[in-house]
Design a protein around this motif. Structure first.
Motif, PDB file in Angstrom:
ATOM      1  N   ALA A  73      28.468 -33.906  74.654  1.00  0.00           N
ATOM      2  CA  ALA A  73      27.383 -33.235  75.383  1.00  0.00           C
ATOM      3  C   ALA A  73      26.106 -34.063  75.329  1.00  0.00           C
ATOM      4  O   ALA A  73      25.385 -34.201  76.325  1.00  0.00           O
ATOM      5  CB  ALA A  73      27.138 -31.851  74.795  1.00  0.00           C
TER       6      ALA A  73
ATOM      7  N   ILE B 148      26.398 -37.028  77.695  1.00  0.00           N
ATOM      8  CA  ILE B 148      26.183 -36.657  79.106  1.00  0.00           C
ATOM      9  C   ILE B 148      24.713 -36.361  79.354  1.00  0.00           C
ATOM     10  O   ILE B 148      24.154 -36.765  80.386  1.00  0.00           O
ATOM     11  CB  ILE B 148      27.062 -35.436  79.459  1.00  0.00           C
ATOM     12  N   PHE B 149      24.084 -35.693  78.403  1.00  0.00           N
ATOM     13  CA  PHE B 149      22.657 -35.385  78.575  1.00  0.00           C
ATOM     14  C   PHE B 149      21.826 -36.665  78.683  1.00  0.00           C
ATOM     15  O   PHE B 149      20.973 -36.800  79.571  1.00  0.00           O
ATOM     16  CB  PHE B 149      22.173 -34.533  77.403  1.00  0.00           C
TER      17      PHE B 149
ATOM     18  N   GLN C  83      22.865 -39.524  79.557  1.00  0.00           N
ATOM     19  CA  GLN C  83      23.251 -40.225  80.781  1.00  0.00           C
ATOM     20  C   GLN C  83      22.526 -39.683  82.013  1.00  0.00           C
ATOM     21  O   GLN C  83      22.197 -40.446  82.925  1.00  0.00           O
ATOM     22  CB  GLN C  83      24.769 -40.095  80.981  1.00  0.00           C
ATOM     23  N   VAL C  84      22.281 -38.392  82.053  1.00  0.00           N
ATOM     24  CA  VAL C  84      21.656 -37.817  83.253  1.00  0.00           C
ATOM     25  C   VAL C  84      20.141 -37.678  83.115  1.00  0.00           C
ATOM     26  O   VAL C  84      19.448 -37.542  84.115  1.00  0.00           O
ATOM     27  CB  VAL C  84      22.262 -36.432  83.615  1.00  0.00           C
ATOM     28  N   PHE C  85      19.630 -37.703  81.895  1.00  0.00           N
ATOM     29  CA  PHE C  85      18.196 -37.441  81.726  1.00  0.00           C
ATOM     30  C   PHE C  85      17.365 -38.724  81.699  1.00  0.00           C
ATOM     31  O   PHE C  85      16.353 -38.822  82.394  1.00  0.00           O
ATOM     32  CB  PHE C  85      17.988 -36.647  80.440  1.00  0.00           C
TER      33      PHE C  85
ATOM     34  N   PRO D 289      17.806 -41.847  82.830  1.00  0.00           N
ATOM     35  CA  PRO D 289      17.609 -42.678  84.029  1.00  0.00           C
ATOM     36  C   PRO D 289      16.518 -42.192  84.975  1.00  0.00           C
ATOM     37  O   PRO D 289      16.208 -42.888  85.934  1.00  0.00           O
ATOM     38  CB  PRO D 289      18.982 -42.630  84.720  1.00  0.00           C
ATOM     39  N   ILE D 290      15.913 -41.041  84.706  1.00  0.00           N
ATOM     40  CA  ILE D 290      14.779 -40.616  85.532  1.00  0.00           C
ATOM     41  C   ILE D 290      13.702 -41.687  85.492  1.00  0.00           C
ATOM     42  O   ILE D 290      13.116 -42.052  86.504  1.00  0.00           O
ATOM     43  CB  ILE D 290      14.190 -39.285  85.011  1.00  0.00           C
TER      44      ILE D 290
ATOM     45  N   THR E  33      21.696 -46.493  84.294  1.00  0.00           N
ATOM     46  CA  THR E  33      22.919 -46.040  84.965  1.00  0.00           C
ATOM     47  C   THR E  33      24.018 -47.096  84.907  1.00  0.00           C
ATOM     48  O   THR E  33      25.164 -46.814  85.239  1.00  0.00           O
ATOM     49  CB  THR E  33      22.627 -45.707  86.437  1.00  0.00           C
ATOM     50  N   VAL E  34      23.642 -48.307  84.481  1.00  0.00           N
ATOM     51  CA  VAL E  34      24.671 -49.345  84.281  1.00  0.00           C
ATOM     52  C   VAL E  34      25.639 -48.904  83.188  1.00  0.00           C
ATOM     53  O   VAL E  34      26.836 -49.178  83.249  1.00  0.00           O
ATOM     54  CB  VAL E  34      23.990 -50.681  83.915  1.00  0.00           C
ATOM     55  N   PHE E  35      25.111 -48.219  82.195  1.00  0.00           N
ATOM     56  CA  PHE E  35      25.955 -47.784  81.088  1.00  0.00           C
ATOM     57  C   PHE E  35      26.687 -46.499  81.448  1.00  0.00           C
ATOM     58  O   PHE E  35      26.202 -45.693  82.236  1.00  0.00           O
ATOM     59  CB  PHE E  35      25.112 -47.554  79.829  1.00  0.00           C
TER      60      PHE E  35
ATOM     61  N   GLN F 233      30.940 -34.604  83.834  1.00  0.00           N
ATOM     62  CA  GLN F 233      30.136 -35.690  84.417  1.00  0.00           C
ATOM     63  C   GLN F 233      30.147 -35.613  85.945  1.00  0.00           C
ATOM     64  O   GLN F 233      29.133 -35.863  86.600  1.00  0.00           O
ATOM     65  CB  GLN F 233      30.679 -37.036  83.943  1.00  0.00           C
TER      66      GLN F 233
ATOM     67  N   PHE G 239      22.751 -27.188  81.631  1.00  0.00           N
ATOM     68  CA  PHE G 239      21.941 -28.313  81.180  1.00  0.00           C
ATOM     69  C   PHE G 239      20.488 -28.198  81.636  1.00  0.00           C
ATOM     70  O   PHE G 239      19.607 -28.810  81.038  1.00  0.00           O
ATOM     71  CB  PHE G 239      22.535 -29.635  81.696  1.00  0.00           C
TER      72      PHE G 239
ATOM     73  N   THR H 159      19.186 -36.795  86.671  1.00  0.00           N
ATOM     74  CA  THR H 159      19.859 -37.626  87.671  1.00  0.00           C
ATOM     75  C   THR H 159      21.361 -37.384  87.556  1.00  0.00           C
ATOM     76  O   THR H 159      21.813 -36.620  86.704  1.00  0.00           O
ATOM     77  CB  THR H 159      19.577 -39.118  87.441  1.00  0.00           C
TER      78      THR H 159
ATOM     79  N   GLY I 140      23.284 -39.838  86.725  1.00  0.00           N
ATOM     80  CA  GLY I 140      23.669 -40.705  85.617  1.00  0.00           C
ATOM     81  C   GLY I 140      24.618 -41.803  86.014  1.00  0.00           C
ATOM     82  O   GLY I 140      25.017 -42.611  85.172  1.00  0.00           O
TER      83      GLY I 140
END
Lengths: 174, 398
Positions: free
Chosen positions: A28, A31-32, A34-36, A38-39, A45-47, A78, B54, B134, B136
């Motif tokens: 979790a 994922i968090f 990963q999405v948070f 890159p703002i 986002t390469v990773f 994801q 989330f 985003t 991600g």
């Protein structure tokens, strides 16, 4: 950095276990992050942190069924954050989880060098699976940008070497 | 049988899990998406659950970050200057929006778009939103904002910053919304190259670049030219900046088209706050009325913008000049919208206006002399100065 990919017998391998909070919290958190993040830091986002976590848990547990289920759940969650169909990453990470756990049974994957090679290989395979799904199931034909993909694979491999060492500390003793 | 399942347990489980996911994927692919329904039932529910779970965490993190950042600035930094700066920035942003609209209005007038008779749209109402997440991944260039169904967000609303277009709302969730960035490979927008007025379709690429498709190779396009929204997609406000042409090259595959790379006007890699265009208002084209209250024809507007008769002619033959005022031929528009002139002395639909000669001596008409309507949205245009019936024979087209 030495590269040691050695064959190990079933008697030699050590199956690691993780507590429930770690088993749920680390994916979790991955994922968090990963999405948070890159703002503001777009190149992150390469990773693919969820992929790295999938590989790590699959390899450490060395059991294919938990490995593929971990990949399926992480990939599906994801997918929910993207705008494409849900299941693309789920399928790809299910296969990666299965293969990684199968590989963990046969090879010494605790060496940094082997971890780097393994992650690079799985990242490339992950991209190929995604492309095959795109073409075969979804009907989208996008060219693979090999240069970009290779750089991303190496970057993920290097990150995996560091990340896996940190995650090793979360293994349950005894 | 038991030994078979025991022996091949792992591959069988793998195949079962893959089968379930493939079936789920196939169900989504086959199901047509209904853009009118924000949350379609079925598999999309998992997206709603996941993102909704989330979203509070993301909002909390953003809120904590803002709390500390604002606290630092408010208490340690110069409080008054910062406040004033924020106000000024907001004012500048508002005026830039206004400037874009006014500039486009002026250009529309120059290009005689009123003749076409279609309605133009502009930004009427926006809602500020915070970027909280985003996708991600590089394959899916989307962001999440902290406004959802409860805030009145709907699918296909344009998302902008004062600098330019950001994207459009793709999925609306209860507490948040998914915004598809304009540089995503699945994104598309109707655009116009500002100088050359060439129209094309702006699309994203796999690498996150943007390029304009559909422009023929023999057209002249230069780097640095501004790209604005055409409004044809009915999503992005017409005339709003989209980006700048960064490079132009012929398409090697087709050969017939140009590959026009565009640098986005908005910084898509550092989005923190965005504006959601919640309402687009439409405004009628510039119309004026005659003394009888009827609408002046499009051809009359065109004629006004063309060169006028030198005053010397009227001074030399005053009688004829007066007579001309009363029986001046009027330009007419045929069904195709082109203008034609009537022979002198022919009857006209508009009555002569002796107090308003065709050409004012102290106010020579030029192409740009027609007042540009900057009135408020929806305001009637009858208050504008009434144009005089033009003389088609005295206004030869340039």
């Amino acid at each position: 950095m030495s590269v040691a990919v050695t064959y190990t017998s079933r008697e030699e391998i050590e199956v690691h276990k993780f507590s429930w909070p770690v088993s749920i919290g680390i994916p979790a958190l991955a994922i968090f992050v990963q999405v948070f993040f890159p703002i503001r830091i777009r190149f992150l986002t390469v990773f693919d942190l969820p992929l790295l976590v999938t590989i790590y848990f699959a390899v450490a547990r060395r059991r294919p069924i938990p490995g593929l289920l971990t990949g399926a759940i992480i990939g599906t969650v994801q997918d929910a954050f993207g705008h494409h169909y849900i299941g693309l990453n789920g399928i790809a990470k299910t296969i990666i989880g299965f293969l990684a756990s199968s590989l963990g049974v046969r090879l010494d994957v605790e060496n940094p060098g082997s971890r780097l090679l393994m992650t690079v290989g799985f990242y490339l395979l992950h991209q190929i699976i995604l492309t095959v799904i795109d073409v075969a199931l979804v009907g989208v034909r996008e060219p693979i940008l090999w240069g970009h993909t290779l750089i991303s694979a190496v970057a993920n491999g290097l990150l995996a070497v560091v990340l896996f060492v940190a995650l090793d500390k979360l293994k349950m003793r005894g | 049988m038991e030994s078979f399942f025991g022996r091949y347990k792992n591959p069988l489980v793998l195949m079962a899990v893959l089968f379930i996911q493939v079936v789920g994927l196939a169900t989504q692919v086959k199901r047509p998406s209904d853009p009118k329904v924000p949350n379609s039932p079925g598999t999309r529910l998992i997206r709603v659950w996941t993102v909704t779970a989330f979203t509070p965490i993301e909002r909390t993190f953003v809120g904590i970050g803002h709390f500390f950042r604002n606290g630092w600035h408010n208490w340690i930094d110069l409080h008054g200057v910062r406040k004033q700066n924020q106000d000024l920035q907001a004012e500048v942003a508002r005026m830039r929006l206004e400037q874009v609209r006014l500039r486009e209005d002026a250009e529309q007038a120059q290009r005689l778009q009123a003749l076409l008779g279609f309605r133009e749209s502009f930004i009427s109402q926006t809602l500020a939103a915070q970027v909280i997440g985003t996708s991600g991944t590089e394959k899916s260039r989307v962001i999440y904002i902290d406004k959802g169904i409860h805030d009145g967000i709907k699918n296909d609303m344009a998302v902008i910053t004062p600098d330019g277009v950001v994207g459009r709302v793709k999925d609306v969730l209860p507490l948040s919304s998914q915004v598809l960035l304009i540089n995503d490979r699945d994104s598309g927008a109707g655009v116009i190259l500002e100088k050359s007025r060439l129209q094309g379709v702006l699309k994203g690429t796999t690498l996150g670049d943007m390029q304009v498709d559909g422009v023929m190779a023999d057209e002249k396009v230069e780097a640095g030219e501004r790209v604005i929204a055409s409004g044809g997609d009915r999503i992005y406000p017409k005339g709003f900046p989209v980006g700048t042409v960064s490079s132009v090259a012929p398409d090697r595959e087709s050969g017939a088209f140009l590959i026009i790379k565009v640098r986005p006007a908005a910084d898509l890699s550092r989005l923190e706050e965005v504006l959601v265009v919640t309402r687009m208002a439409e405004r009628a084209p510039i119309t004026t009325t005659t003394t009888e209250g009827g609408h002046v024809r499009a051809a009359d507007i065109l004629s006004q913008r063309l060169p006028t008769v030198p005053k010397v002619d009227q001074a030399a033959t005053p009688g004829q000049g007066d007579n001309k005022k009363k029986t001046t031929p009027t330009a007419q528009s045929n069904p195709a919208g082109t203008t034609t002139g009537r022979p002198e002395g022919a009857s006209t639909a508009t009555k002569p206006k002796p107090k308003k000669p065709v050409a004012q001596p102290d106010q020579p008409k030029t192409e740009g002399s027609v007042p540009v309507d900057n009135s408020a949205p929806g305001q009637e245009k009858q208050e504008k100065p009434k144009p005089s019936p033009p003389n088609a024979t005295e206004n030869p087209p340039r």
